[in-house]
Design an enzyme around this catalytic site. Structure first.
Site, mmCIF file in Angstrom:
data_model
loop_
_atom_site.group_PDB
_atom_site.id
_atom_site.type_symbol
_atom_site.label_atom_id
_atom_site.label_comp_id
_atom_site.label_asym_id
_atom_site.label_seq_id
_atom_site.Cartn_x
_atom_site.Cartn_y
_atom_site.Cartn_z
ATOM 1 N N THR A 84 2.671 37.030 46.807
ATOM 2 C CA THR A 84 1.239 36.724 46.649
ATOM 3 C C THR A 84 0.430 37.813 47.348
ATOM 4 O O THR A 84 0.775 38.252 48.446
ATOM 5 C CB THR A 84 0.901 35.339 47.234
ATOM 6 O OG1 THR A 84 1.644 34.361 46.501
ATOM 7 C CG2 THR A 84 -0.588 35.020 47.075
ATOM 8 N N PHE A 138 -3.044 38.867 49.053
ATOM 9 C CA PHE A 138 -4.208 38.284 49.730
ATOM 10 C C PHE A 138 -5.204 39.408 50.029
ATOM 11 O O PHE A 138 -4.805 40.545 50.265
ATOM 12 C CB PHE A 138 -3.803 37.648 51.069
ATOM 13 C CG PHE A 138 -2.888 36.453 50.930
ATOM 14 C CD1 PHE A 138 -1.537 36.611 50.659
ATOM 15 C CD2 PHE A 138 -3.380 35.162 51.093
ATOM 16 C CE1 PHE A 138 -0.692 35.515 50.541
ATOM 17 C CE2 PHE A 138 -2.545 34.057 50.976
ATOM 18 C CZ PHE A 138 -1.196 34.239 50.697
#
Ligand SMILES: O=C(O)C(=O)C[C@]1(C(=O)O)C=C[C@@H](O)C=C1
Length: 407
Positions: free
Chosen positions: A280, A282
């Site tokens: 992921t 960010f």
């Protein structure tokens, strides 16, 4: 993203019991404005916050004294359980109506993230800013506000996942708020299936987690032969906390191993994401932009819209292509202010639907002349252009610490 089947009516519905333990009444539009606060907004916010501190302190005292009494939370299950009590000292998430000032922090950077302790966003905050004080928030919007109101110094929020795709909500919020992207960090996401101690897979009728996590594990859940409904909640660690706090023996959570530890759950299955290289991305947000540099690889994020003309998107993209600037991401989101637009008189009675804002990330620093020239050209074709940030690229996606943060 897969659709989440409706809740099994025989088990308690999550919607009726918010994960956030602080009161969570959503304000009306009139009470809450997501724009950058002016000085007077800021002052009145501080006054409101100060008056809430006493109430919150009282509530937190009550929570602390109830902390070990998990059975009192459980209206549906009356088994006696061998549970590890949830640590009452874990920070509670900020909610939209309850911004309490962060505790004394000395020189520690305060970093807002969405979720509760044990969420991947908390790990991302720690990777982006080692030794920071991570401040949990119950919604993405609250993390934005926490920075705007000086309760936090930075926010760290997910924008895309290698399996699940974009986290659209944060793209929309980037535009509605005036924060700047000052860095990015990529975090490998390793999901576990968590349940109360002693619970076996056969007992499960429901799996709860963040929608991204559910979609990242969709195939594996099927392969495990689980006959369960999937139900979406606000964050992965919040799901784990919910299972523990409500003593749910028929429900598992998808969350991190750290969440298992924090909430006293056992790991029924480890590494259940559909692809082992699940990452992921960010972004780090701050009130002020950083000064772009050229001594290391930078990325720049922009958002634009166009009013009229044809081939605008093509022209914009070629402004980068002609200068050998690589694009790493293009995202389009509905133009919320103009979801439907009437066109000129010649087309009376018709409407133009589906107007979009375009988000583009490109590999160059705003300190580079080629990037400045590309943007000058883009400005000619567009009716709206905003630079969301020019920031160091995270070149070390697999390292446990360090990322593309500002110095
Ligand atoms: O729920 C969490 O733990 C989060 O940090 C949120 C989030 C997300 O929004 O994508 C972050 C990383 C994972 O991809 C799954 C969920």
């Amino acid at each position: 993203m897969q659709s989440i089947p409706a809740t099994n009516p025989t088990i308690p519905a999550l919607k009726s019991k918010p994960i956030c333990s602080l009161p969570r009444s959503l304000p009306t539009r009139a009470m809450y404005r997501p724009d950058t606060p002016s000085r007077s907004d800021w002052q009145s916010s501080c006054a409101i916050l100060a008056s809430k501190v006493a109430v919150l302190a009282q509530q937190q005292e009550v929570q602390k004294s109830n902390g070990t009494d998990l059975t009192s939370l459980n209206g549906h299950h009356n088994q006696t359980l061998d549970l590890v009590p949830i640590d009452p000292n874990l920070p509670r998430p900020l909610s939209i109506t309850d911004f309490s000032p962060a505790p004394m922090h000395g020189s520690q950077l305060r970093v807002a993230y969405q979720g509760v302790p044990g969420a991947y966003s908390e790990a991302a905050a720690g990777k982006a800013y080692p030794n920071c004080e991570a401040i949990p928030c119950d919604q993405f919007e609250v993390a934005f506000q926490a920075v705007e109101l000086w309760i936090a110094d930075r926010a760290v929020l997910p924008v895309e996942n290698s399996l699940g795709g974009s986290i659209h909500r944060n793209y929309d919020l980037l535009l509605r708020h005036r924060l700047h992207i000052v860095g990015e960090v990529q975090l490998p996401v390793h999901h576990c299936l968590l349940a109360l101690p002693g619970v076996r897979k056969e007992y499960l009728t429901r799996v709860i987690s963040h929608p991204q996590a559910l979609s990242q594990c969709e195939l594996t859940l099927t392969k495990l032969g689980l006959n369960v409904v999937r139900e979406a909640v606000d964050d992965t660690a919040g799901a784990a906390e919910f299972v523990a706090a409500n003593s749910l023996r028929d429900t598992a959570a998808i969350a991190s191993a750290r969440a298992a530890d924090l909430y006293g759950l056992q790991i029924l299955a480890d590494g259940i994401q559909d692809d082992s290289s699940n990452v992921t991305r960010f972004v780090m947000l701050a009130r002020e932009p950083i000064i772009p540099r050229t001594d290391r690889p930078f990325k720049t994020s922009i958002v634009f819209a166009h009013d009229k003309g044809t081939s605008v998107l093509f022209k914009v993209l070629s402004a980068f292509a002609f200068r050998n600037i690589s694009l790493t991401k293009i995202e389009s989101r509905p133009h919320r202010n103009r979801p439907i637009r009437l066109v000129d008189d010649a087309n009376v009675g018709t409407a133009k639907h589906f107007e979009y804002m375009f988000y583009v990330d490109f590999e160059a620093s705003m300190a580079e002349v080629r990037a400045q020239n590309a943007l000058a050209e883009v400005q000619e074709f567009t009716s709206f252009l905003r630079v969301l940030g020019s920031y160091p690229m995270d070149m070390t996606p697999w390292s446990p610490s360090g990322g593309g943060a500002e110095d």
